[in-house]
Design a protein around this motif. Sequence first.
Motif, short mmCIF file in Angstrom:
data_model
loop_
_atom_site.label_atom_id
_atom_site.label_comp_id
_atom_site.label_asym_id
_atom_site.label_seq_id
_atom_site.Cartn_x
_atom_site.Cartn_y
_atom_site.Cartn_z
N GLU A 2 0.83 -1.19 0.00
CA GLU A 2 0.00 0.00 0.00
C GLU A 2 0.88 1.25 0.00
O GLU A 2 1.86 1.33 0.72
CB GLU A 2 -0.89 0.03 1.25
CG GLU A 2 -1.83 -1.15 1.37
CD GLU A 2 -3.00 -1.06 0.42
OE1 GLU A 2 -3.44 0.07 0.10
OE2 GLU A 2 -3.46 -2.11 -0.03
N ILE A 103 -2.32 -7.90 5.37
CA ILE A 103 -3.64 -8.43 5.03
C ILE A 103 -3.61 -9.05 3.63
O ILE A 103 -3.10 -8.46 2.69
CB ILE A 103 -4.71 -7.31 5.09
CG1 ILE A 103 -4.80 -6.73 6.50
CG2 ILE A 103 -6.07 -7.82 4.61
CD1 ILE A 103 -5.22 -7.69 7.58
N GLY A 104 -4.13 -10.26 3.53
CA GLY A 104 -4.18 -10.97 2.26
C GLY A 104 -2.98 -11.85 1.99
O GLY A 104 -2.94 -12.57 0.99
N GLU A 106 -0.38 -14.95 2.09
CA GLU A 106 -0.54 -16.40 2.16
C GLU A 106 0.10 -16.93 3.44
O GLU A 106 1.20 -16.51 3.81
CB GLU A 106 0.12 -17.05 0.94
CG GLU A 106 0.03 -18.55 0.94
CD GLU A 106 0.78 -19.19 -0.22
OE1 GLU A 106 0.38 -20.28 -0.63
OE2 GLU A 106 1.77 -18.59 -0.69
N THR A 117 -5.20 -17.71 4.41
CA THR A 117 -4.93 -16.32 4.08
C THR A 117 -5.17 -15.45 5.30
O THR A 117 -6.17 -15.63 6.00
CB THR A 117 -5.86 -15.85 2.93
OG1 THR A 117 -5.72 -16.74 1.82
CG2 THR A 117 -5.54 -14.45 2.49
N LYS A 119 -6.59 -12.58 7.18
CA LYS A 119 -7.75 -11.72 6.95
C LYS A 119 -7.76 -10.48 7.83
O LYS A 119 -8.28 -9.45 7.44
CB LYS A 119 -9.05 -12.50 7.19
CG LYS A 119 -9.29 -13.57 6.17
CD LYS A 119 -9.52 -12.97 4.81
CE LYS A 119 -9.78 -14.04 3.78
NZ LYS A 119 -9.70 -13.55 2.43
N ASP A 120 -7.21 -10.58 9.05
CA ASP A 120 -7.27 -9.45 9.98
C ASP A 120 -6.21 -9.61 11.05
O ASP A 120 -5.66 -10.70 11.25
CB ASP A 120 -8.66 -9.38 10.63
CG ASP A 120 -8.99 -8.03 11.22
OD1 ASP A 120 -8.17 -7.09 11.10
OD2 ASP A 120 -10.07 -7.90 11.81
N GLU A 133 -8.05 -17.18 7.51
CA GLU A 133 -9.15 -17.91 6.88
C GLU A 133 -8.56 -19.13 6.19
O GLU A 133 -7.76 -19.01 5.26
CB GLU A 133 -9.88 -17.02 5.87
CG GLU A 133 -11.13 -17.65 5.30
CD GLU A 133 -12.20 -17.94 6.35
OE1 GLU A 133 -12.81 -19.02 6.28
OE2 GLU A 133 -12.42 -17.09 7.23
N ARG A 157 4.91 -11.80 0.33
CA ARG A 157 3.54 -11.86 0.87
C ARG A 157 3.22 -13.24 1.41
O ARG A 157 2.20 -13.84 1.10
CB ARG A 157 2.53 -11.41 -0.19
CG ARG A 157 2.83 -10.01 -0.67
CD ARG A 157 1.71 -9.16 -1.10
NE ARG A 157 0.37 -9.38 -0.67
CZ ARG A 157 -0.17 -8.90 0.47
NH1 ARG A 157 0.58 -8.24 1.31
NH2 ARG A 157 -1.43 -9.12 0.76
#
Length: 168
Positions: A2, A103-104, A106, A117, A119-120, A133, A157
């Motif tokens: 980001e 976030i997101g 693997e 993954t 998620k939070d 998740e 990631r």
Amino acid sequence: MEEMLKVGVIASTHGVRGEVKVFPTTDDPARFKGLKEVMLDAGKETIPLEIENVKFFKQFVILKFKGIDNINDIERYRKCPLMVTRENAVALGEGEYFVADMIGMEIVTEDGERFGTLKDVLRTGANDVYVIESAKHGEVLIPAIKECVLNVDIEERRMRIHLMDGLI
């Protein structure tokens, strides 16, 4: 990764002279004292705002922006996020990461098997907790401690974890 990082959300107006109450989403609300500018994410546009004054009230940060001197000029931006560029973000220490970068990602087990993954990230008093998740196990909560989190690779990631007994 980001380019913009959220540091707060405008919760409401404060008074009639254009000040706003901001709910900080940063670990250190005092960082607003050192900020000169934030970017207001108004949905269709991003508006640069120069910070004129910073105060603190309970869990909120009270901000006054230069050129916004009336409640009517700022009221429409309630619930809008305030962002900073990566250059204005706080410096991270070793083993620290921006949640937005995680976030997101693997999640794999120590054996290299895909687990799920991220998620939070939940903030608790003792340590963060990762919400993963998993297709096989549903939602799994993993404490962000060195016994469980073996490696975090922001560039790839990917996070490698050890599943301690009782976690799934």
